[in-house]
Write a protein that holds these residues in place. Sequence first.
Motif, PDB file in Angstrom:
ATOM      1  N   HIS A  54      29.968  95.464 -70.241  1.00 44.45           N
ATOM      2  CA  HIS A  54      30.119  94.114 -70.285  1.00 44.45           C
ATOM      3  C   HIS A  54      31.764  93.939 -70.068  1.00 44.45           C
ATOM      4  N   CYS A  57      34.754  95.614 -67.727  1.00 43.20           N
ATOM      5  CA  CYS A  57      34.347  94.704 -66.413  1.00 43.20           C
ATOM      6  C   CYS A  57      35.279  93.300 -67.342  1.00 43.20           C
ATOM      7  N   PHE A  58      34.461  92.613 -67.582  1.00 39.38           N
ATOM      8  CA  PHE A  58      34.775  91.409 -67.584  1.00 39.38           C
ATOM      9  C   PHE A  58      36.851  91.515 -67.724  1.00 39.38           C
ATOM     10  N   ALA A  80      31.789  92.151 -76.440  1.00 39.30           N
ATOM     11  CA  ALA A  80      30.629  91.410 -76.082  1.00 39.30           C
ATOM     12  C   ALA A  80      29.828  91.592 -77.049  1.00 39.30           C
ATOM     13  N   LYS A 120      34.127  85.841 -65.301  1.00 39.29           N
ATOM     14  CA  LYS A 120      32.928  86.347 -66.316  1.00 39.29           C
ATOM     15  C   LYS A 120      32.134  85.838 -65.367  1.00 39.29           C
ATOM     16  N   CYS A 123      32.721  89.124 -62.515  1.00 39.95           N
ATOM     17  CA  CYS A 123      32.919  90.528 -62.582  1.00 39.95           C
ATOM     18  C   CYS A 123      31.204  91.418 -62.354  1.00 39.95           C
ATOM     19  N   VAL A 125      29.179  93.430 -63.409  1.00 41.17           N
ATOM     20  CA  VAL A 125      28.167  93.588 -64.469  1.00 41.17           C
ATOM     21  C   VAL A 125      27.773  92.050 -65.350  1.00 41.17           C
ATOM     22  N   SER A 126      28.846  91.165 -64.595  1.00 42.18           N
ATOM     23  CA  SER A 126      27.630  89.394 -65.274  1.00 42.18           C
ATOM     24  C   SER A 126      27.185  89.445 -64.229  1.00 42.18           C
ATOM     25  N   LEU A 129      23.744  91.314 -64.928  1.00 37.31           N
ATOM     26  CA  LEU A 129      23.089  91.150 -66.070  1.00 37.31           C
ATOM     27  C   LEU A 129      22.671  90.040 -65.742  1.00 37.31           C
ATOM     28  N   ILE A 135      24.957  83.935 -70.493  1.00 32.23           N
ATOM     29  CA  ILE A 135      25.790  84.383 -70.857  1.00 32.23           C
ATOM     30  C   ILE A 135      27.484  83.687 -71.559  1.00 32.23           C
TER      31      ILE A 135
END
Length: 148
Positions: A54, A57-58, A80, A120, A123, A125-126, A129, A135
């Motif tokens: 995360h 990726c962010f 993270a 955020k 992204c 991965v965001s 997830l 988050i």
Amino acid sequence: MTIREAEAQWQGSLKEGSGRLRLGSGVFEGAYSFPSRFENGPGTNPEELIAAAHAGCFSMALSAILGREGHTPAHIHTIAKAHLGASAAGPTLTRIELETEASVAGLAAADFERLAQTAKESCLVSRALAGVGVITLSARLIETATDH
């Protein structure tokens, strides 16, 4: 389509057993166990690897978004924190906190916060997830000299 791979090996019972996690690229391999996952024992755990993914990726998403706005960051540093808690279904990632700071010349703090929020939300991965309840993001622009 790109396919990424990782593997896990586990031996023994849940509490007394142990395993190894290995990334398909071979750049990381590490031990994991019940104590490294649910206590503070040595080794890694899946949640720590999710947090690393995360953060990475962010940071890349933020760099891309800043670039589209005409700003090249000198650096971006992101932490993270994946919170492992309990739910009716069992152990659950209940929260992920992103903390980022970046050095970007000629950018107002309010614009940085807006662009960081966009990173955020967009992204990869965001988005993957999205099942995690919360988050959060704390974004801090480090003062730099403006471009001349």
